[in-house]
Design an enzyme around this catalytic site. Structure first.
Site, short mmCIF file in Angstrom:
data_model
loop_
_atom_site.label_atom_id
_atom_site.label_comp_id
_atom_site.label_asym_id
_atom_site.label_seq_id
_atom_site.Cartn_x
_atom_site.Cartn_y
_atom_site.Cartn_z
N ARG A 109 36.25 36.04 42.34
CA ARG A 109 37.49 36.64 41.82
C ARG A 109 38.08 35.64 40.83
O ARG A 109 38.40 34.51 41.20
CB ARG A 109 38.48 36.93 42.95
N HIS A 136 37.43 45.90 38.28
CA HIS A 136 37.49 45.73 39.74
C HIS A 136 36.50 46.72 40.38
O HIS A 136 36.90 47.65 41.07
CB HIS A 136 38.92 45.97 40.24
N GLN A 139 36.51 47.75 44.22
CA GLN A 139 37.60 48.62 44.64
C GLN A 139 37.28 50.08 44.30
O GLN A 139 37.50 50.98 45.12
CB GLN A 139 38.91 48.20 43.96
N ASP A 247 48.54 51.55 40.37
CA ASP A 247 48.43 50.13 40.75
C ASP A 247 49.78 49.47 40.45
O ASP A 247 50.65 50.08 39.81
CB ASP A 247 47.29 49.48 39.95
N CYS A 287 45.12 50.69 45.35
CA CYS A 287 44.21 49.64 45.80
C CYS A 287 44.90 48.62 46.69
O CYS A 287 44.22 47.88 47.42
CB CYS A 287 43.53 48.97 44.62
N ARG A 315 36.56 49.24 51.84
CA ARG A 315 36.07 48.05 51.12
C ARG A 315 35.00 47.35 51.98
O ARG A 315 33.97 46.89 51.48
CB ARG A 315 37.22 47.06 50.85
N1 CP Z 1 42.77 45.65 46.36
C1 CP Z 1 42.44 44.34 46.44
O1 CP Z 1 41.55 43.83 45.76
O2 CP Z 1 43.18 43.67 47.38
P1 CP Z 1 43.30 42.08 47.46
O3 CP Z 1 43.94 41.60 46.19
O4 CP Z 1 44.16 41.84 48.69
O5 CP Z 1 41.92 41.49 47.64
#
Ligand code: CP
Length: 332
Positions: A109, A136, A139, A247, A287, A315
């Site tokens: 990430r 992403h 997700q 989001d 998400c 997930r």
């Molecule tokens: N939706 C998502 O990626 O959540 P986090 O940022 O908690 O990993």
């Protein structure tokens, strides 16, 4: 771990897999989820190690990848910018060369997609995008699996967590064709990834963003207008939609713009009026984390059309299927 760059598959963007591979992954997800719900041990990744690199905060991504790897028999190494040399300017290329000699798969990430791409280009093992500024994909993998679970069944889907139906359809992707996903809010990494998914899987995204926060089709990596339509007003985007999704107004890394975004996004809060113009059985997804009263009202996210908790749980299941696929290929 076996060096052999030509055999490595990375998952850096949604378009890194083909439609028929998604059909396979969703079927595998169903099997893996059903086994998990029945407390059946399934450990195909014994002695495999996942390295997770986080340059941004996370709850769901960290827990789902870490728990998923342990459940499949493997182990996990967790690195952040603050506790590794990434934060002291060791190049991504060198970090990739080192880490990929020690582990079997890497999840990252980070901020710029270009960092992920440079890392993957020098990695001996598969690399997964756990979120970048641009995309992403994990997700959206979970979101689409959740939609299929909810709407793919012969009775319109039941989402009974005990039997995890995909509806018995010949192809789990069939229920997506011709559907409309309404994206309300920022033209961000989630929006870009929805657009890639629509192009590959044959549905349409209706996008409504405030002025100045539009999708850039070049960044999204899609043909301009090929699988999406842009609407000035969010109500127009939601009209007749099968799924409404949004989001946060300010994604990680853009906090300095918080106040100007609050002003710009004030009319892009998913509320009961927007859900009312969507299809009567439309789903709501987010998400997470969510800010009730900003991008969505409490009545919507906590209401009967919201599937955000299934979406978050999935997930875990989709990423187990993804890691299995990248490390072992197709099973059976
Ligand atoms: N939706 C998502 O990626 O959540 P986090 O940022 O908690 O990993």
């Amino acid at each position: 771990m076996k060096p052999g760059a030509s055999l490595i598959r990375h998952y850096l963007q949604f378009k890194d897999l083909r439609a028929e591979e998604y059909a396979y992954l969703f079927e595998r997800t169903r099997t893996i989820k059903t086994r998990f719900k029945n407390y059946e041990k399934y450990q195909p990744l014994v002695d495999r190690t996942l390295a997770m690199i986080f340059e941004k905060a996370s709850t769901r991504t960290r827990v789902s990848f870490e728990a998923g790897m342990y459940q499949m028999g493997g182990s996990v190494v967790h690195l952040t910018t603050g506790d590794s040399h990434l934060g002291r300017a060791e190049p991504a290329e060198d970090t990739a060369r080192v880490i990929s000699r020690m582990v079997d798969i890497v999840m990252i990430r980070t901020y710029e997609q270009s960092m992920l791409e440079r890392f993957a280009a020098h990695s001996r093992v598969p690399v997964i995008n756990g979120l970048t500024n641009e995309y992403h994909p994990c997700q959206i993998l979970a979101d689409i699996y959740t939609f299929i679970e909810q709407r793919g069944g012969p009775r319109g889907g039941t989402a009974d967590p005990r039997d995890c139906p995909l509806g018995g359809a010949a192809n789990p992707l069939d229920c997506l064709r011709g559907k409309v996903v309404a994206w309300v809010g920022d033209g961000n990494n989630m929006a870009n990834t929805w657009l890639q998914a629509a192009e590959i899987l044959g549905f349409t995204v209706h996008v409504s963003t405030p002025s100045g926060y539009e999708i850039d089709p070049h960044v999204a990596g899609v043909r301009d207008g090929g699988s999406y339509r842009v609407f000035k007003h969010p109500l127009q985007a939601c009209a007749g939609a099968d799924l409404v999704t949004t989001d946060v107004w300010t994604s990680m890394g853009y906090e300095a713009q918080n106040e100007e975004r609050r002003r710009a996004f004030v009319d892009w809060c998913v509320d009961e009026e927007m859900m009312a113009v969507a299809k009567p059985d439309a789903l709501f997804m987010h998400c997470l984390p969510a800010h009730r009263g900003e991008e969505v009202t409490a009545a919507v996210i906590d209401g009967p059309q919201s599937v955000v908790w299934d979406e978050a749980e999935n997930r875990l299941h989709v990423q187990k299927a993804l890691m299995e696929f990248l490390l072992l290929g197709r099973i059976g």
